[in-house]
Design a protein around this motif. Sequence first.
Motif, PDB file in Angstrom:
ATOM      1  N   PRO A  11      44.429  30.437  42.729  1.00  0.00           N
ATOM      2  CA  PRO A  11      45.181  31.432  42.181  1.00  0.00           C
ATOM      3  C   PRO A  11      44.520  32.031  40.561  1.00  0.00           C
ATOM      4  CG  PRO A  11      46.336  29.763  41.847  1.00  0.00           C
ATOM      5  CD  PRO A  11      45.379  29.367  42.329  1.00  0.00           C
ATOM      6  N   ARG A  12      43.783  30.865  39.955  1.00  0.00           N
ATOM      7  CA  ARG A  12      42.943  31.607  38.892  1.00  0.00           C
ATOM      8  C   ARG A  12      41.829  32.417  39.347  1.00  0.00           C
ATOM      9  NH1 ARG A  12      43.056  25.629  40.890  1.00  0.00           N
ATOM     10  NH2 ARG A  12      44.249  24.536  39.235  1.00  0.00           N
ATOM     11  N   GLY A  13      41.679  32.348  39.777  1.00  0.00           N
ATOM     12  CA  GLY A  13      40.518  34.318  40.433  1.00  0.00           C
ATOM     13  C   GLY A  13      41.197  35.014  41.131  1.00  0.00           C
ATOM     14  N   ASP A  14      40.074  35.815  41.614  1.00  0.00           N
ATOM     15  CA  ASP A  14      40.283  36.677  42.016  1.00  0.00           C
ATOM     16  C   ASP A  14      40.387  36.979  44.281  1.00  0.00           C
ATOM     17  OD1 ASP A  14      40.938  38.258  39.771  1.00  0.00           O
ATOM     18  OD2 ASP A  14      37.695  39.309  39.765  1.00  0.00           O
ATOM     19  N   GLY A  15      40.744  35.711  44.258  1.00  0.00           N
ATOM     20  CA  GLY A  15      40.257  35.599  45.745  1.00  0.00           C
ATOM     21  C   GLY A  15      41.241  35.448  46.637  1.00  0.00           C
ATOM     22  N   LEU A  16      41.352  35.603  47.767  1.00  0.00           N
ATOM     23  CA  LEU A  16      42.787  36.097  49.034  1.00  0.00           C
ATOM     24  C   LEU A  16      41.687  35.205  50.074  1.00  0.00           C
ATOM     25  CD1 LEU A  16      44.524  37.875  49.145  1.00  0.00           C
ATOM     26  CD2 LEU A  16      43.146  39.618  50.336  1.00  0.00           C
ATOM     27  N   ALA A  17      43.469  34.646  50.877  1.00  0.00           N
ATOM     28  CA  ALA A  17      43.240  34.232  52.794  1.00  0.00           C
ATOM     29  C   ALA A  17      43.983  35.314  53.350  1.00  0.00           C
ATOM     30  CB  ALA A  17      43.773  32.106  52.278  1.00  0.00           C
ATOM     31  N   GLN A  42      36.965  28.170  40.553  1.00  0.00           N
ATOM     32  CA  GLN A  42      38.019  28.762  41.389  1.00  0.00           C
ATOM     33  C   GLN A  42      37.940  28.181  42.474  1.00  0.00           C
ATOM     34  OE1 GLN A  42      37.341  32.779  40.731  1.00  0.00           O
ATOM     35  NE2 GLN A  42      37.203  32.488  38.477  1.00  0.00           N
ATOM     36  N   ALA A  43      38.704  27.486  42.853  1.00  0.00           N
ATOM     37  CA  ALA A  43      38.099  27.002  44.451  1.00  0.00           C
ATOM     38  C   ALA A  43      38.921  27.866  45.657  1.00  0.00           C
ATOM     39  CB  ALA A  43      39.191  25.764  44.522  1.00  0.00           C
ATOM     40  N   GLN A  44      38.836  27.173  46.691  1.00  0.00           N
ATOM     41  CA  GLN A  44      39.255  28.237  48.732  1.00  0.00           C
ATOM     42  C   GLN A  44      39.593  27.305  49.235  1.00  0.00           C
ATOM     43  OE1 GLN A  44      39.179  30.960  45.890  1.00  0.00           O
ATOM     44  NE2 GLN A  44      37.203  30.109  46.496  1.00  0.00           N
ATOM     45  N   PRO A  63      36.719  48.365  41.986  1.00  0.00           N
ATOM     46  CA  PRO A  63      37.010  48.629  40.400  1.00  0.00           C
ATOM     47  C   PRO A  63      36.575  47.307  40.081  1.00  0.00           C
ATOM     48  CG  PRO A  63      38.768  49.644  42.697  1.00  0.00           C
ATOM     49  CD  PRO A  63      36.977  48.858  43.002  1.00  0.00           C
ATOM     50  N   VAL A  64      36.011  47.158  38.498  1.00  0.00           N
ATOM     51  CA  VAL A  64      35.733  45.735  38.091  1.00  0.00           C
ATOM     52  C   VAL A  64      37.528  44.731  37.671  1.00  0.00           C
ATOM     53  CG1 VAL A  64      34.842  44.991  35.930  1.00  0.00           C
ATOM     54  CG2 VAL A  64      34.049  46.945  36.994  1.00  0.00           C
ATOM     55  N   SER A  65      37.179  43.684  38.425  1.00  0.00           N
ATOM     56  CA  SER A  65      38.115  42.856  38.763  1.00  0.00           C
ATOM     57  C   SER A  65      38.659  42.068  36.748  1.00  0.00           C
ATOM     58  CB  SER A  65      38.104  41.876  39.886  1.00  0.00           C
ATOM     59  OG  SER A  65      36.618  41.110  39.252  1.00  0.00           O
ATOM     60  N   ARG A  66      39.296  42.044  37.408  1.00  0.00           N
ATOM     61  CA  ARG A  66      39.751  40.958  36.236  1.00  0.00           C
ATOM     62  C   ARG A  66      38.259  39.359  35.934  1.00  0.00           C
ATOM     63  NH1 ARG A  66      44.599  36.479  36.951  1.00  0.00           N
ATOM     64  NH2 ARG A  66      43.425  36.346  38.080  1.00  0.00           N
ATOM     65  N   ASP A  67      38.562  39.226  37.225  1.00  0.00           N
ATOM     66  CA  ASP A  67      37.566  37.960  36.935  1.00  0.00           C
ATOM     67  C   ASP A  67      36.192  38.245  36.298  1.00  0.00           C
ATOM     68  OD1 ASP A  67      36.800  34.679  36.791  1.00  0.00           O
ATOM     69  OD2 ASP A  67      35.628  35.509  37.889  1.00  0.00           O
TER      70      ASP A  67
END
Length: 531
Positions: free
Chosen positions: A522-528, A504-506, A143-147
Amino acid sequence: MNNIMPMGHQGMVASPHYMASTVGSFVLREGGNAFDAAVAVSATLAVVYPHMTGIGGDSFFLMYSAKDRKVIGLNGSGRSGREVSSSLFKDKGLSRIPDRGVLSAITVPGMVDAWWEAWTRFGRLPWDKLIAPAIQYAEQGFPVSRDLYRWMCKDEQWIREDKTLKEVFMDGGRLKSEGSRLVQSELAATLRLLMKEGRDAFYKGPFMEAMVLAIRADGGLLTEEDFLSHRSNWVEPLSTTYKGDRIYQMPPNSQGFSLLLMMNILEHFDLAGIPRDSAAFYHLMVEVVKKAFQYRDRYLTDPDFAHIPVDQLLSKDFARQLSEQISLTPMEASPFLSSPMGQDTAYAAVVDDEGNAVSFIQSLYYDFGSAYVPEGTGVILQNRGSFFSLDAEHPNALLPNKRTFHTLMPGMVLRGEKPYLLLGTQGGEGQPQTQLSILTGVLDYGCTIQEAIALPRWVYGRTWGQASDSLKMENRNLQSAAEKLMQWGHRVELVSGWDGIVGQAQGICIDTNGVMYGAADPRGDGLAIGW
């Protein structure tokens, strides 16, 4: 707007896309180590984050080997073609290298070779298991993400102008919508070839020859010899101490030393005594950034082509001298003019239960890179070489077989000779500044890694597409601070509270008990993901 901060003892993965983080977690659970997982995450990001990264781009890996008990660097950036020259562009009536199109794609993509180098030296699982998930997402779609959708809208002009980009990202003459399935069949075929034949499929043989033939037919400058001669470089990372911890960065051609210089300067200020949301904090940060950027811009290029006095720049005495030039009483902004930088980047981090840690970052330079795909390959080529200068006297002057000034800079902090923090971010000018925000958040203000990433951020300078050399601040009740800063001579722009312009940082933090804490922006589509 804080994400949940997962904890774990067995492993941790943090990346800017949840699918890539899931792949990394799977690889670790299947018996892979952090190096295996990093390659798999990187390959997956090259598919599911095509606006920020891809196999047509570069990457840098900062790795801690628990067996060797040391930090090791891998420079996976490509060099300019052997036929490239400033006169060639000037003869075409150009005063600078184009930002987009085939003439902006003048450096060899280095990321695939970097995967191979990292895996052959440290990997444990079979190569095909690391590339297979990326192929699945390319073939079956995601799926095309928000970002991704936001950047597709921003770059619709460039997408329409390239045949392959138009076929992939548009449907019926309109951009695919958020949530729609994105399939990249040609890229899947290329990745399948890499899975079968390894890095050599990209740098020698029929596929490479066909890719170069397409580039040349479209007026490009890269040759078969450029690809045949490409190799990544194992390098000794740079480091400095800050309040007892040791901070590591990649050496030039990475801009990482600018962050180390900033931290050295900050040691001369009682930062913990300055409120994090005060005008005084932002004033100090920006003045430190300006000092470091002046020397970054003066020297940074390929160290094979020029002497870069890194030892002098990172000496504690030099930082003390610079700190004395920063005015706090009275508060007064100093002048500085920066060059515009690209901001498309994907940073990720992995830690395993053996103590290995990988902090890595990859990019196409601008969003969608050169916005050019050699026909039949599915590979978006980077425009990293467009940052070269056509001025022969410029430190980053364009020459054949040269690596350009590079914004990519993965970070790592060791505490007690073991990894404590892994951090990095998207953004050009913003990369050292966001790392500065995160490091001071954790080391000076006592934040968790997730809290530090969620703090209001700033970016000073000109990111790509921005004409003003200004201080951009996320506006979370910072109006009064901004007004004071303007009174002190700063040019301030307040942006939205969670604005993508700050990147967008991790990050991952490992405490002294071995507990791993993962954080995604939280500014992007990331996940830990940790366990």
